[in-house]
Scaffold this motif. Structure first.
Motif, PDB file in Angstrom:
ATOM      1  N   ARG A  16       0.855  -1.177   0.000  1.00 25.13           N
ATOM      2  CA  ARG A  16       0.000   0.000   0.000  1.00 25.13           C
ATOM      3  C   ARG A  16       0.900   1.239   0.000  1.00 25.13           C
ATOM      4  N   LEU A  17       1.211   1.695  -1.196  1.00 20.47           N
ATOM      5  CA  LEU A  17       2.165   2.777  -1.411  1.00 20.47           C
ATOM      6  C   LEU A  17       1.667   3.660  -2.537  1.00 20.47           C
ATOM      7  N   ARG A  18       1.676   4.967  -2.339  1.00 22.12           N
ATOM      8  CA  ARG A  18       1.330   5.931  -3.390  1.00 22.12           C
ATOM      9  C   ARG A  18       2.454   6.933  -3.457  1.00 22.12           C
ATOM     10  N   LEU A  19       3.061   7.083  -4.621  1.00 23.33           N
ATOM     11  CA  LEU A  19       4.165   8.017  -4.798  1.00 23.33           C
ATOM     12  C   LEU A  19       3.725   9.197  -5.640  1.00 23.33           C
ATOM     13  N   ALA A  20       4.279  10.342  -5.337  1.00 20.35           N
ATOM     14  CA  ALA A  20       3.999  11.543  -6.116  1.00 20.35           C
ATOM     15  C   ALA A  20       4.640  11.397  -7.489  1.00 20.35           C
ATOM     16  N   PRO A  21       4.011  11.957  -8.507  1.00 23.61           N
ATOM     17  CA  PRO A  21       4.630  11.922  -9.832  1.00 23.61           C
ATOM     18  C   PRO A  21       5.975  12.653  -9.794  1.00 23.61           C
ATOM     19  N   TRP A  34       1.181   2.886   3.670  1.00 21.30           N
ATOM     20  CA  TRP A  34       0.212   2.420   4.654  1.00 21.30           C
ATOM     21  C   TRP A  34       0.585   0.986   5.035  1.00 21.30           C
ATOM     22  N   PRO A  35       1.454   0.832   6.035  1.00 24.58           N
ATOM     23  CA  PRO A  35       1.847  -0.522   6.444  1.00 24.58           C
ATOM     24  C   PRO A  35       0.685  -1.273   7.083  1.00 24.58           C
ATOM     25  N   ARG A  36       0.803  -2.577   7.152  1.00 24.60           N
ATOM     26  CA  ARG A  36      -0.266  -3.407   7.715  1.00 24.60           C
ATOM     27  C   ARG A  36      -0.118  -3.617   9.222  1.00 24.60           C
ATOM     28  N   SER A  37       1.063  -3.294   9.773  1.00 25.20           N
ATOM     29  CA  SER A  37       1.291  -3.468  11.209  1.00 25.20           C
ATOM     30  C   SER A  37       2.349  -2.468  11.673  1.00 25.20           C
ATOM     31  N   TYR A  38       2.586  -2.466  12.972  1.00 25.17           N
ATOM     32  CA  TYR A  38       3.634  -1.637  13.565  1.00 25.17           C
ATOM     33  C   TYR A  38       4.939  -2.416  13.715  1.00 25.17           C
ATOM     34  N   ASP A  39       5.057  -3.545  13.057  1.00 30.48           N
ATOM     35  CA  ASP A  39       6.257  -4.383  13.109  1.00 30.48           C
ATOM     36  C   ASP A  39       7.186  -3.977  11.965  1.00 30.48           C
ATOM     37  N   LEU A  40       8.137  -3.107  12.258  1.00 30.20           N
ATOM     38  CA  LEU A  40       9.036  -2.588  11.224  1.00 30.20           C
ATOM     39  C   LEU A  40       9.865  -3.695  10.573  1.00 30.20           C
ATOM     40  N   LEU A  41      10.243  -4.697  11.354  1.00 36.95           N
ATOM     41  CA  LEU A  41      11.013  -5.818  10.792  1.00 36.95           C
ATOM     42  C   LEU A  41      10.228  -6.550   9.709  1.00 36.95           C
ATOM     43  N   ALA A  42       8.918  -6.624   9.858  1.00 37.05           N
ATOM     44  CA  ALA A  42       8.079  -7.296   8.863  1.00 37.05           C
ATOM     45  C   ALA A  42       7.708  -6.364   7.720  1.00 37.05           C
ATOM     46  N   GLU A  43       7.525  -5.084   8.001  1.00 36.48           N
ATOM     47  CA  GLU A  43       7.002  -4.148   7.008  1.00 36.48           C
ATOM     48  C   GLU A  43       8.055  -3.528   6.095  1.00 36.48           C
ATOM     49  N   PRO A  45      10.972  -4.526   4.681  1.00 35.19           N
ATOM     50  CA  PRO A  45      11.439  -5.207   3.464  1.00 35.19           C
ATOM     51  C   PRO A  45      10.480  -5.084   2.279  1.00 35.19           C
ATOM     52  N   SER A  46       9.177  -5.190   2.517  1.00 38.69           N
ATOM     53  CA  SER A  46       8.243  -5.084   1.391  1.00 38.69           C
ATOM     54  C   SER A  46       8.186  -3.650   0.868  1.00 38.69           C
ATOM     55  N   LEU A  47       8.308  -2.661   1.763  1.00 36.66           N
ATOM     56  CA  LEU A  47       8.345  -1.276   1.294  1.00 36.66           C
ATOM     57  C   LEU A  47       9.556  -1.060   0.387  1.00 36.66           C
ATOM     58  N   LEU A  48      10.726  -1.443   0.849  1.00 32.46           N
ATOM     59  CA  LEU A  48      11.942  -1.218   0.061  1.00 32.46           C
ATOM     60  C   LEU A  48      11.911  -1.979  -1.259  1.00 32.46           C
ATOM     61  N   ALA A  49      11.337  -3.171  -1.249  1.00 34.18           N
ATOM     62  CA  ALA A  49      11.246  -3.953  -2.487  1.00 34.18           C
ATOM     63  C   ALA A  49      10.284  -3.317  -3.488  1.00 34.18           C
ATOM     64  N   GLY A  50       9.319  -2.549  -3.006  1.00 34.79           N
ATOM     65  CA  GLY A  50       8.322  -1.958  -3.892  1.00 34.79           C
ATOM     66  C   GLY A  50       8.661  -0.574  -4.417  1.00 34.79           C
ATOM     67  N   LEU A  51       9.793  -0.036  -4.022  1.00 31.45           N
ATOM     68  CA  LEU A  51      10.180   1.300  -4.478  1.00 31.45           C
ATOM     69  C   LEU A  51      10.693   1.262  -5.912  1.00 31.45           C
ATOM     70  N   HIS A  94       4.646  10.961  11.778  1.00 36.40           N
ATOM     71  CA  HIS A  94       4.071  10.069  10.776  1.00 36.40           C
ATOM     72  C   HIS A  94       4.826  10.133   9.458  1.00 36.40           C
ATOM     73  N   THR A  95       6.161  10.084   9.543  1.00 37.78           N
ATOM     74  CA  THR A  95       6.956  10.055   8.319  1.00 37.78           C
ATOM     75  C   THR A  95       8.043   9.003   8.422  1.00 37.78           C
ATOM     76  N   ILE A  96       8.517   8.612   7.255  1.00 43.19           N
ATOM     77  CA  ILE A  96       9.679   7.746   7.149  1.00 43.19           C
ATOM     78  C   ILE A  96      10.574   8.397   6.094  1.00 43.19           C
ATOM     79  N   VAL A  97      11.863   8.465   6.384  1.00 45.00           N
ATOM     80  CA  VAL A  97      12.821   9.099   5.484  1.00 45.00           C
ATOM     81  C   VAL A  97      13.722   8.006   4.910  1.00 45.00           C
ATOM     82  N   LEU A  98      13.823   7.980   3.596  1.00 39.12           N
ATOM     83  CA  LEU A  98      14.629   6.985   2.889  1.00 39.12           C
ATOM     84  C   LEU A  98      15.795   7.690   2.210  1.00 39.12           C
ATOM     85  N   LEU A  99      17.010   7.177   2.398  1.00 37.96           N
ATOM     86  CA  LEU A  99      18.197   7.780   1.796  1.00 37.96           C
ATOM     87  C   LEU A  99      18.924   6.775   0.918  1.00 37.96           C
TER      88      LEU A  99
END
Length: 134
Positions: A16-21, A34-43, A45-51, A94-99
């Motif tokens: 569940r990810l929406r990126l700005a154009p 919009w992660p499915r849980s508060y478990d960062l270890l589980a969430e 990897p799927s975020l990074l794989a979907g970027l 309510h933010t996450i910063v990716l570098l």
């Protein structure tokens, strides 16, 4: 000889990810996750794989420690080490910063996992600068 039947593997939930154009104007928020849980270890990897691949390899992630109860210092994601930093600033709750070195920085709004679908859709669309359906 009888073939054994194996239950199908559960399919991975849709990210569940929406990126700005992409554009020439820098944005303060580059989209929403919009992660499915508060478990960062589980969430995470799927975020990074979907970027998008054009973002390069994300080497550092900063999250708000108040939102994520368990935050490791480092994680192995797709055979790459990702440094995870905690920030306790109330302004970035309510933010996450990716570098990604040499590529850039992206700030995503984190929609809390317990948000209803009706509330999450407009939040994600607004963060991505798009309409709720597009």
């Amino acid at each position: 000889m009888t073939a054994a039947l194996h239950p199908p593997h559960p399919s991975s939930p849709v990210l569940r990810l929406r990126l700005a154009p992409q554009g020439d104007v820098p944005r303060s928020i580059d989209g929403a996750w919009w992660p499915r849980s508060y478990d960062l270890l589980a969430e995470l990897p799927s975020l990074l794989a979907g970027l998008p691949r054009t973002w390069g390899h994300i080497t550092s992630v900063t999250v708000n420690g108040a939102l994520w109860p368990t935050t490791p210092g480092r994680m192995l994601v797709s055979n790459e080490v990702v440094r995870v930093c905690r920030n306790l600033a109330t302004s970035a709750r309510h933010t996450i910063v990716l570098l990604a070195p040499g590529q850039g920085r992206w700030d995503l709004l984190v929609v809390p996992p317990d948000t209803t679908e009706e509330a999450a859709g407009p939040l994600m669309a607004a963060a991505a600068g798009t309409t709720p359906e597009g």
